[in-house]
Scaffold this motif. Structure first.
Motif, short mmCIF file in Angstrom:
data_model
loop_
_atom_site.label_atom_id
_atom_site.label_comp_id
_atom_site.label_asym_id
_atom_site.label_seq_id
_atom_site.Cartn_x
_atom_site.Cartn_y
_atom_site.Cartn_z
N LYS A 1 13.84 -8.77 13.00
CA LYS A 1 14.29 -8.89 11.59
C LYS A 1 15.57 -9.87 11.76
O LYS A 1 16.06 -10.54 10.76
N ARG B 1 -4.11 -4.55 2.80
CA ARG B 1 -5.18 -4.84 3.82
C ARG B 1 -6.41 -3.82 3.57
O ARG B 1 -7.37 -4.52 3.76
N THR C 1 9.89 6.67 4.24
CA THR C 1 8.46 6.17 4.31
C THR C 1 7.63 6.38 5.51
O THR C 1 8.40 6.73 6.51
N LYS D 1 4.46 6.39 11.90
CA LYS D 1 3.64 5.40 12.69
C LYS D 1 4.27 4.84 13.88
O LYS D 1 3.65 4.58 14.85
N TYR E 1 12.19 -4.48 17.11
CA TYR E 1 12.14 -4.51 15.54
C TYR E 1 13.40 -5.31 15.14
O TYR E 1 13.30 -6.13 14.26
N ILE F 1 8.17 1.10 0.59
CA ILE F 1 8.95 0.15 -0.14
C ILE F 1 8.22 -0.90 -0.82
O ILE F 1 8.43 -1.18 -2.10
N ILE G 1 15.09 4.71 5.26
CA ILE G 1 14.18 4.87 3.86
C ILE G 1 13.02 5.80 4.08
O ILE G 1 12.47 5.73 5.26
N ASN H 1 7.39 -8.23 2.20
CA ASN H 1 7.78 -6.93 2.56
C ASN H 1 7.07 -6.37 3.60
O ASN H 1 7.52 -5.56 4.50
N SER I 1 0.74 -1.39 -0.07
CA SER I 1 -0.08 0.10 -0.09
C SER I 1 0.69 1.29 0.03
O SER I 1 0.52 2.19 -0.64
N THR I 2 2.03 1.17 0.67
CA THR I 2 2.75 2.43 1.01
C THR I 2 4.26 2.03 0.74
O THR I 2 4.53 0.83 0.62
N VAL J 1 -0.84 -10.37 6.66
CA VAL J 1 -0.34 -11.31 6.83
C VAL J 1 -0.42 -12.33 8.03
O VAL J 1 0.06 -13.53 8.14
P1 NDP Z 1 5.40 1.22 5.47
O1 NDP Z 1 4.83 1.62 6.85
O2 NDP Z 1 5.23 2.38 4.50
O3 NDP Z 1 4.99 0.22 4.68
C1 NDP Z 1 4.63 -1.01 5.64
C2 NDP Z 1 3.87 -2.04 4.80
O4 NDP Z 1 3.19 -3.12 5.63
C3 NDP Z 1 2.36 -1.28 4.53
O5 NDP Z 1 1.71 -1.65 3.15
C4 NDP Z 1 1.31 -1.83 5.56
O6 NDP Z 1 -0.07 -1.78 5.40
C5 NDP Z 1 1.88 -3.14 5.58
N1 NDP Z 1 1.60 -3.90 6.64
C6 NDP Z 1 1.72 -3.75 7.94
N2 NDP Z 1 1.07 -4.65 8.83
C7 NDP Z 1 0.55 -5.83 8.11
C8 NDP Z 1 -0.12 -6.73 8.17
N3 NDP Z 1 -0.42 -7.22 9.21
N4 NDP Z 1 -0.52 -7.51 7.08
C9 NDP Z 1 -0.17 -6.85 5.67
N5 NDP Z 1 0.45 -5.83 5.66
C10 NDP Z 1 0.60 -5.15 6.69
O7 NDP Z 1 6.96 1.04 5.79
P2 NDP Z 1 8.16 0.56 4.64
O8 NDP Z 1 7.72 0.88 3.48
O9 NDP Z 1 9.21 1.62 5.51
O10 NDP Z 1 8.58 -0.78 5.30
C11 NDP Z 1 8.48 -1.76 4.33
C12 NDP Z 1 9.36 -3.10 4.84
O11 NDP Z 1 10.63 -2.40 4.74
C13 NDP Z 1 9.27 -3.29 6.32
O12 NDP Z 1 9.37 -4.70 6.52
C14 NDP Z 1 10.45 -2.70 7.01
O13 NDP Z 1 10.71 -3.27 8.27
C15 NDP Z 1 11.48 -2.63 5.64
N6 NDP Z 1 12.57 -1.57 5.96
C16 NDP Z 1 12.12 -0.05 6.22
C17 NDP Z 1 13.15 0.58 6.41
C18 NDP Z 1 12.82 2.12 6.23
O14 NDP Z 1 13.82 2.96 6.73
N7 NDP Z 1 11.50 2.68 6.14
C19 NDP Z 1 14.36 0.23 6.51
C20 NDP Z 1 14.79 -1.27 6.50
C21 NDP Z 1 13.71 -1.86 6.12
P3 NDP Z 1 -1.12 -0.72 5.79
O15 NDP Z 1 -1.00 0.43 4.87
O16 NDP Z 1 -2.50 -1.65 5.61
O17 NDP Z 1 -0.85 -0.42 7.08
#
Ligand code: NDP
Length: 269
Positions: free
Chosen positions: A141, A34, A172, A177, A137, A14, A170, A73, A11-12, A50
């Motif tokens: 990981k 979701r 995001t 949140k 966290y 990465i 990154i 992801n 949805s958002t 998930v």
């Molecule tokens: P966002 O918050 O933008 O994205 C998280 C995504 O996960 C959203 O689409 C959210 O959906 C979804 N999500 C949360 N809970 C659930 C669930 N129970 N079932 C399905 N989907 C779910 O964060 P990022 O893009 O930053 O994060 C994406 C991944 O990258 C994560 O695994 C994060 O740990 C990892 N990451 C991020 C970094 C950063 O600096 N941003 C650095 C390193 C890793 P919804 O919109 O419905 O809440």
């Protein structure tokens, strides 16, 4: 027919960028979301929390016999001092970032085995280095990394490529949140404990805000994912971003106490 890819948490951030990148590379992309309204353009929205057994089973049903690329992801960031974060928040962290990925992987592995495809697990530099207040966290990981290492060695002989992606900061929505959740958690916490960690909380918050501000765009991670799933022999791990690479090297070269001192100095900046 275009090869099929699934990105969870599309949805958002990465996940959204990865879904779009895979469309550009010619995949038919199922965007695991979701809320079906939040799927990126040119993708097929697939309801997928998930942590929901029903959603995971329905996703496997939709995908059927063949899946070329699975990008695990979806993720959340629970942060706070080990002493302060309530146990149910730890459970939630592990449930989404580890158990959810395992559930999706188990359900879809037969379809990936059939195509001798790719599984990309979105870890983090926090999957190698556990910084203060990132205990929950990083625990999730580190665990995801262990699962991926085991899986990679299990399925490599069957032609499936398992890849870990380890981004640093990154830009995001995950950080905002995380802050909102942390604020709520601190309100309900023991005031003595909150006082004990007050300075550290401020320092970490400042550094996280800095990282989020200076963070790479999510498209930088999507680019790496795109490369990994179009390479015959991808690397086991891709560290993304300069700051993450510095941490990875420092953690490998320095003794634990040396790395502790480096972290403390960085937080005092
Ligand atoms: P966002 O918050 O933008 O994205 C998280 C995504 O996960 C959203 O689409 C959210 O959906 C979804 N999500 C949360 N809970 C659930 C669930 N129970 N079932 C399905 N989907 C779910 O964060 P990022 O893009 O930053 O994060 C994406 C991944 O990258 C994560 O695994 C994060 O740990 C990892 N990451 C991020 C970094 C950063 O600096 N941003 C650095 C390193 C890793 P919804 O919109 O419905 O809440």
């Amino acid at each position: 027919m275009a090869p099929l890819a699934l990105v969870t948490g599309a949805s958002t951030g990465i996940g959204r960028a990865c879904a779009t990148r895979l469309v550009d590379l010619g995949f038919h992309v199922l965007a695991g979301v979701r809320n079906l309204d939040n799927a990126p353009e040119r993708t097929e929205a697939l309801r997928l929390d998930v942590t929901s057994e029903d959603d995971v089973a329905a996703a496997a049903e939709r995908i059927g016999a063949e899946l070329h690329v699975l990008v695990n992801n979806a993720g959340i960031a629970v942060s706070g001092p080990v002493e302060v974060v309530p146990v149910d928040h730890w459970r939630r962290q592990m449930e989404v970032n580890l158990v959810g990925q395992v559930a999706v992987t188990r359900a879809l592995l037969p379809a990936v085995l059939r195509t001798r495809g790719y599984i990309v697990n979105m870890s983090s530099i926090g999957g190698r280095v556990a910084n203060p207040l990132f205990g929950p966290y990083s625990a999730s990981k580190f665990a995801l990394e262990a699962m991926s290492d085991a899986l990679r060695r299990e399925v490599a002989p069957h032609g499936v490529r398992v890849v870990l992606v380890e981004p640093g900061g990154i830009a995001t929505p995950i950080w905002d949140k995380g802050h909102a959740d942390a604020d709520q958690m601190l309100e309900g916490a023991d005031p003595d404990a909150v006082r004990r960690y007050g300075t550290l909380i401020e320092q970490v918050r400042r550094s996280t805000e800095r990282l989020a501000r200076e963070g790479l765009p999510p498209e930088a991670v999507a680019e790496v994912v795109g490369t990994a799933v179009t390479t015959q022999h991808p690397r086991a791990r891709y560290v993304v971003g300069r700051q993450a690479r510095i941490q990875a090297v420092a953690a490998r070269l320095l003794p634990d106490r040396g790395f502790d001192a480096l972290v403390a100095r960085y937080l005092r900046r």
